[in-house]
Design an enzyme around this catalytic site. Structure first.
Site, PDB file in Angstrom:
ATOM      1  CG  ASN A  65      12.249  69.362  24.737  1.00 24.68           C
ATOM      2  OD1 ASN A  65      12.723  68.379  25.123  1.00 24.68           O
ATOM      3  ND2 ASN A  65      12.044  69.518  23.392  1.00 24.68           N
ATOM      4  CD  GLU A  78      13.180  65.089  21.642  1.00 23.38           C
ATOM      5  OE1 GLU A  78      13.661  66.162  21.621  1.00 23.38           O
ATOM      6  OE2 GLU A  78      13.719  63.774  21.811  1.00 23.38           O
ATOM      7  CE1 TYR A 134      20.050  69.657  23.179  1.00 21.74           C
ATOM      8  CE2 TYR A 134      18.105  69.503  24.566  1.00 21.74           C
ATOM      9  CZ  TYR A 134      18.992  68.900  23.442  1.00 21.74           C
ATOM     10  OH  TYR A 134      18.731  67.743  22.893  1.00 21.74           O
ATOM     11  CG  HIS A 154      13.561  70.006  20.413  1.00 23.60           C
ATOM     12  ND1 HIS A 154      14.613  69.838  21.033  1.00 23.60           N
ATOM     13  CD2 HIS A 154      13.555  71.292  20.480  1.00 23.60           C
ATOM     14  CE1 HIS A 154      15.065  70.597  21.667  1.00 23.60           C
ATOM     15  NE2 HIS A 154      14.427  71.635  21.191  1.00 23.60           N
TER      16      HIS A 154
END
Length: 177
Positions: free
Chosen positions: A107, A105, A20, A98
Site C-alpha cells: 500500500n 499487498e 486503516y 499487508h
C-alpha cells in the site's frame, strides 16, 4: 500483480487512511512499514488546502510474499515510473505492507504536494496515466515472474452480468440468459 488507485480517497483526513493501513495504535496484524514516515505523510497531507490532499493505492500480488530486495526494487521502479522527473526529496510517499489476506499487498500513500515549491502534485491522472501504469505492471510481472491477471488461464469461463456488460435490449438479455 495488479495496481489499484483508490478513487477520490484524498478528500478527508489522512489519519483515517493511516489508521486503516497501520492500525490505530500501529498494531494492525500483518502490517509493516516498509518506507517513509506515516506521521509526516499524515501531517503534510492534512496541512494542504487542496481538494484531494493525498493519493492512496496498492500493488496487490497473488503471491503470498516476495523477498525484501524484490519488494524494494518494485517499489522504487513504481515510484520512478509514476513520479518521473522528480527526485525523492521533491515528494513524500509512505509504503505499508499487508500480508493478512493470504496475499501480499504493498500500500502507498502520497502527499499531493511538490515539496520544494509547495505546489499541488497530481501523481496519477487516470485518463493519462492508466496506460503508463498498465505497461509498468506488465513489464514488472514479466521481470519478476509474478502472476499476470491477463493470463488466459485466469479468464472466467462464464462472465456474470453486471452494469458494464448488461445488454440494452430485453431480447438480448433473454438470449444471453
Amino acid at each position: 500483480m495488479i495496481v489499484k488507485f483508490f478513487k477520490n480517497s484524498g478528500g478527508g483526513s489522512a489519519n483515517a487512511t493511516m489508521n486503516y493501513l497501520l492500525g490505530k495504535e500501529n498494531d494492525r496484524e500483518g502490517a509493516r512499514l516498509l518506507s517513509g514516515d506515516p506521521e509526516l505523510t499524515k501531517r503534510l497531507s492534512d496541512s494542504l488546502n487542496f481538494q484531494n490532499r493525498y493519493t492512496v493505492g496498492v500493488l496487490s500480488f497473488e503471491e503470498v510474499n516476495l523477498p525484501d530486495d524484490d519488494k524494494r526494487a518494485i517499489m522504487e521502479s513504481f515510484e520512478s515510473s509514476l513520479l518521473a522527473g522528480l527526485d525523492k526529496d521533491q515528494y513524500n510517499m509512505t509504503w505499508i505492507e499487508h500480508t493478512d489476506k493470504e496475499r501480499l499487498e504493498l500500500n502507498f500513500v502520497i502527499a499531493n504536494v511538490e515539496l520544494t515549491t509547495g505546489k499541488r502534485l497530481q501523481p496519477y491522472f487516470d485518463r493519462v496515466d492508466r496506460p503508463l501504469v498498465e505497461n509498468w505492471k506488465q513489464v514488472t510481472n514479466h521481470e519478476y515472474g509474478l502472476t499476470d491477471p491477463h493470463d488466459p488461464d485466469k479468464a472466467q469461463a462464464v462472465k456474470t452480468l453486471n452494469r458494464q456488460n448488461l445488454p440494452k435490449e430485453v431480447q438480448q438479455l433473454k438470449a444471453q440468459i
